[in-house]
Design a protein around this motif. Structure first.
Motif, PDB file in Angstrom:
ATOM      1  N   SER A  57       0.845  -1.253   0.134  1.00 20.90           N
ATOM      2  CA  SER A  57       0.059   0.049   0.122  1.00 20.90           C
ATOM      3  C   SER A  57       0.832   1.453   0.075  1.00 20.90           C
ATOM      4  N   SER A  58       2.132   1.195   0.276  1.00 23.25           N
ATOM      5  CA  SER A  58       3.077   2.289   0.286  1.00 23.25           C
ATOM      6  C   SER A  58       3.960   2.316  -0.956  1.00 23.25           C
ATOM      7  N   PRO A  59       3.549   2.955  -1.980  1.00 18.15           N
ATOM      8  CA  PRO A  59       4.296   3.002  -3.127  1.00 18.15           C
ATOM      9  C   PRO A  59       5.900   3.064  -3.248  1.00 18.15           C
ATOM     10  N   ASP A  60       6.539   3.881  -2.037  1.00 16.62           N
ATOM     11  CA  ASP A  60       7.528   4.505  -2.151  1.00 16.62           C
ATOM     12  C   ASP A  60       8.481   3.497  -1.079  1.00 16.62           C
ATOM     13  N   PHE A  61       7.992   2.447  -0.564  1.00 14.40           N
ATOM     14  CA  PHE A  61       8.383   1.702   0.612  1.00 14.40           C
ATOM     15  C   PHE A  61       9.676   1.217   0.277  1.00 14.40           C
ATOM     16  N   GLN A  62       9.685   0.372  -0.882  1.00 15.63           N
ATOM     17  CA  GLN A  62      11.068  -0.179  -1.124  1.00 15.63           C
ATOM     18  C   GLN A  62      11.992   0.664  -1.486  1.00 15.63           C
ATOM     19  N   GLN A  63      11.760   1.524  -2.382  1.00 14.36           N
ATOM     20  CA  GLN A  63      12.748   2.705  -2.660  1.00 14.36           C
ATOM     21  C   GLN A  63      13.337   3.568  -1.364  1.00 14.36           C
ATOM     22  N   LEU A  64      12.482   3.567  -0.594  1.00 13.02           N
ATOM     23  CA  LEU A  64      13.152   4.182   0.829  1.00 13.02           C
ATOM     24  C   LEU A  64      13.946   3.393   1.480  1.00 13.02           C
TER      25      LEU A  64
ATOM     26  N   TRP B 116      -0.841   8.312   5.041  1.00 18.59           N
ATOM     27  CA  TRP B 116       0.328   7.621   5.457  1.00 18.59           C
ATOM     28  C   TRP B 116       1.563   7.300   4.319  1.00 18.59           C
ATOM     29  N   SER B 117       1.220   7.246   3.147  1.00 16.66           N
ATOM     30  CA  SER B 117       2.251   7.238   1.981  1.00 16.66           C
ATOM     31  C   SER B 117       3.067   8.439   2.268  1.00 16.66           C
ATOM     32  N   ILE B 118       2.769   9.549   2.350  1.00 16.87           N
ATOM     33  CA  ILE B 118       3.471  10.834   2.711  1.00 16.87           C
ATOM     34  C   ILE B 118       4.249  10.547   4.134  1.00 16.87           C
ATOM     35  N   SER B 119       3.451  10.312   4.883  1.00 17.88           N
ATOM     36  CA  SER B 119       4.039  10.261   6.291  1.00 17.88           C
ATOM     37  C   SER B 119       4.991   9.359   6.468  1.00 17.88           C
ATOM     38  N   VAL B 120       5.265   8.308   5.945  1.00 18.73           N
ATOM     39  CA  VAL B 120       6.166   7.032   5.972  1.00 18.73           C
ATOM     40  C   VAL B 120       7.504   7.799   5.413  1.00 18.73           C
TER      41      VAL B 120
ATOM     42  N   ILE C  21       5.882  11.793  16.603  1.00 13.10           N
ATOM     43  CA  ILE C  21       4.222  11.593  16.533  1.00 13.10           C
ATOM     44  C   ILE C  21       3.716  12.507  15.493  1.00 13.10           C
ATOM     45  N   ASP C  22       3.028  12.132  14.573  1.00 13.76           N
ATOM     46  CA  ASP C  22       2.292  12.980  13.714  1.00 13.76           C
ATOM     47  C   ASP C  22       0.831  12.288  13.219  1.00 13.76           C
ATOM     48  N   CYS C  23      -0.079  13.226  12.950  1.00 11.84           N
ATOM     49  CA  CYS C  23      -1.597  12.948  12.798  1.00 11.84           C
ATOM     50  C   CYS C  23      -1.897  13.908  11.833  1.00 11.84           C
ATOM     51  N   GLY C  24      -3.091  13.519  10.926  1.00 10.14           N
ATOM     52  CA  GLY C  24      -3.656  14.429  10.088  1.00 10.14           C
ATOM     53  C   GLY C  24      -4.773  15.180  10.903  1.00 10.14           C
TER      54      GLY C  24
ATOM     55  N   LEU D 295      15.492  -1.977  23.869  1.00 12.74           N
ATOM     56  CA  LEU D 295      15.358  -2.564  22.646  1.00 12.74           C
ATOM     57  C   LEU D 295      15.457  -1.406  21.524  1.00 12.74           C
ATOM     58  N   PHE D 296      14.599  -0.389  21.709  1.00  9.67           N
ATOM     59  CA  PHE D 296      14.459   0.620  20.744  1.00  9.67           C
ATOM     60  C   PHE D 296      14.997   1.847  21.246  1.00  9.67           C
ATOM     61  N   GLY D 297      15.871   2.800  20.237  1.00  6.66           N
ATOM     62  CA  GLY D 297      16.258   3.797  20.562  1.00  6.66           C
ATOM     63  C   GLY D 297      15.422   5.034  20.092  1.00  6.66           C
ATOM     64  N   ALA D 298      14.601   4.768  19.212  1.00  7.10           N
ATOM     65  CA  ALA D 298      13.797   5.763  18.621  1.00  7.10           C
ATOM     66  C   ALA D 298      12.325   5.103  18.437  1.00  7.10           C
ATOM     67  N   MET D 299      11.188   5.662  18.311  1.00 12.96           N
ATOM     68  CA  MET D 299       9.994   5.321  18.001  1.00 12.96           C
ATOM     69  C   MET D 299       9.105   6.319  17.474  1.00 12.96           C
ATOM     70  N   ALA D 300       7.954   6.179  16.885  1.00 12.21           N
ATOM     71  CA  ALA D 300       7.331   6.890  16.144  1.00 12.21           C
ATOM     72  C   ALA D 300       5.860   6.615  15.756  1.00 12.21           C
ATOM     73  N   SER D 301       4.952   7.134  15.581  1.00 12.21           N
ATOM     74  CA  SER D 301       3.610   6.915  15.445  1.00 12.21           C
ATOM     75  C   SER D 301       2.970   7.700  14.360  1.00 12.21           C
ATOM     76  N   MET D 302       2.434   7.127  13.455  1.00 13.40           N
ATOM     77  CA  MET D 302       1.399   8.108  12.509  1.00 13.40           C
ATOM     78  C   MET D 302       0.019   7.572  12.558  1.00 13.40           C
ATOM     79  N   SER D 303      -0.901   8.788  12.780  1.00 10.95           N
ATOM     80  CA  SER D 303      -2.251   8.451  13.186  1.00 10.95           C
ATOM     81  C   SER D 303      -2.600   7.396  14.119  1.00 10.95           C
ATOM     82  N   GLY D 304      -1.819   7.574  15.098  1.00 13.19           N
ATOM     83  CA  GLY D 304      -1.834   6.344  16.136  1.00 13.19           C
ATOM     84  C   GLY D 304      -3.103   6.702  17.177  1.00 13.19           C
ATOM     85  N   GLY D 305      -3.549   5.503  17.584  1.00 11.86           N
ATOM     86  CA  GLY D 305      -4.793   5.427  18.523  1.00 11.86           C
ATOM     87  C   GLY D 305      -4.061   5.267  19.959  1.00 11.86           C
ATOM     88  N   VAL D 306      -3.572   6.547  20.478  1.00 13.26           N
ATOM     89  CA  VAL D 306      -2.692   6.681  21.494  1.00 13.26           C
ATOM     90  C   VAL D 306      -3.199   6.878  22.776  1.00 13.26           C
ATOM     91  N   ASP D 307      -4.649   6.813  22.717  1.00 11.67           N
ATOM     92  CA  ASP D 307      -5.433   6.732  23.992  1.00 11.67           C
ATOM     93  C   ASP D 307      -6.549   5.853  23.806  1.00 11.67           C
TER      94      ASP D 307
END
Length: 270
Positions: free
Chosen positions: A73-80, A251-255, A211-214, A157-169
């Motif tokens: 679903s993310s057209p640029d994923f492999q290129q990125l 999400w395709s832009i956010s990624v 953290i980002d969200c539309g 385990l994780f030094g960095a973390m991120a969320s796009m449009s997350g159900g954070v509550d």
């Protein structure tokens, strides 16, 4: 003329032969009581370098998605992946796991699966930088919740973390997306819901957070609340709002931004 066309076709075939490699692998899991698939995307440089180790980004899909959601679903994923020379591990989180260890469903122990089985499996099988400074996690929607949930609970385990449009509550949504199928009904298990909400986790100031969200997303309110709480607690983080809704167009832009963000993190700690 024919020779020119043939030369062009040979160049074209050669060109498309390069780039990221996509593999689907089955991981045996005692915590999930089954084999769970993952998609692993490696950059071209992975196959041409013998000693180099690569940072890893774990990608978590949303509710009703699967391990193939990102590459399909993310057209640029492999290129990125190829551009930033990272290993991308796309996890299968089940239809509606929310990446918890469910207290009521024995085969839905996704936190333990990822932290205790999947990461060691990936580090043993691939040339990874097997340390927090070489490992990041992100996700969208349910996966955005999962990424911050796992990231806060496992800073080793994780030094960095991120969320796009997350159900954070999750608390404002007691009847949505079968969360009650993982934690029980909210009205009967309020403490369990509160304990497992991302907004109530402890964020370490030493971790790198995005953290980002539309602004048209139904999760914008809980993301703003989390952002405010992090500011109140003086937790460094990057927070972005921009036009967009809860869909792959956003999400395709956010990624792209998430790859860029993690690349800066990986390069900063060299």
């Amino acid at each position: 003329m024919k020779k020119s066309i043939l030369f062009f076709l040979l160049l074209f075939v050669q060109f498309i032969g390069f780039g990221a490699t996509v593999d689907t692998i089955q991981v045996n899991s005692q915590f999930l009581k089954k084999k769970s698939p993952i998609v692993v995307v490696t950059p071209q440089a992975y196959t041409t370098s013998n000693d180099k180790r690569f940072p890893v980004i774990y990608f978590l899909h949303g509710y009703s998605g699967n391990h193939r959601s990102w590459v399909e679903s993310s057209p640029d994923f492999q290129q990125l992946v190829d551009q930033y020379q990272v290993i991308a591990v796309c996890v299968d989180g089940g239809y509606d796991s929310w990446y918890f260890d469910s207290p009521i469903a024995a085969s839905y122990q996704y936190e333990s699966y990822i932290s205790k089985e999947l990461i060691p499996f990936v580090d043993n099988k691939f040339k990874t930088k097997a340390e927090p400074n070489g490992r990041a996690i992100t996700g969208l929607s349910m996966g955005g919740h999962g990424a911050l949930y796992l990231g806060t609970r496992h800073p080793e385990l994780f030094g960095a973390m991120a969320s796009m449009s997350g159900g954070v509550d999750i608390v404002p949504f007691p009847n949505n997306w079968n969360i009650k199928g993982r934690l029980g009904k909210y009205e009967e298990n309020k403490d369990v819901w509160e304990k497992n909400a991302v907004i109530n986790q402890t964020f370490a100031p030493t971790q790198t957070i995005l953290i980002d969200c539309g602004i048209d997303d139904f999760f914008i309110g809980v993301n703003r609340a989390l952002h405010q709480k992090l500011m109140d607690n003086k937790i460094p983080h990057e927070y972005t709002e921009r036009p967009g809704a809860h869909n792959w167009q956003y999400w395709s832009i956010s990624v792209r931004n998430h790859f860029y963000f993690f690349n800066a993190f990986f390069n900063r700690i060299k």
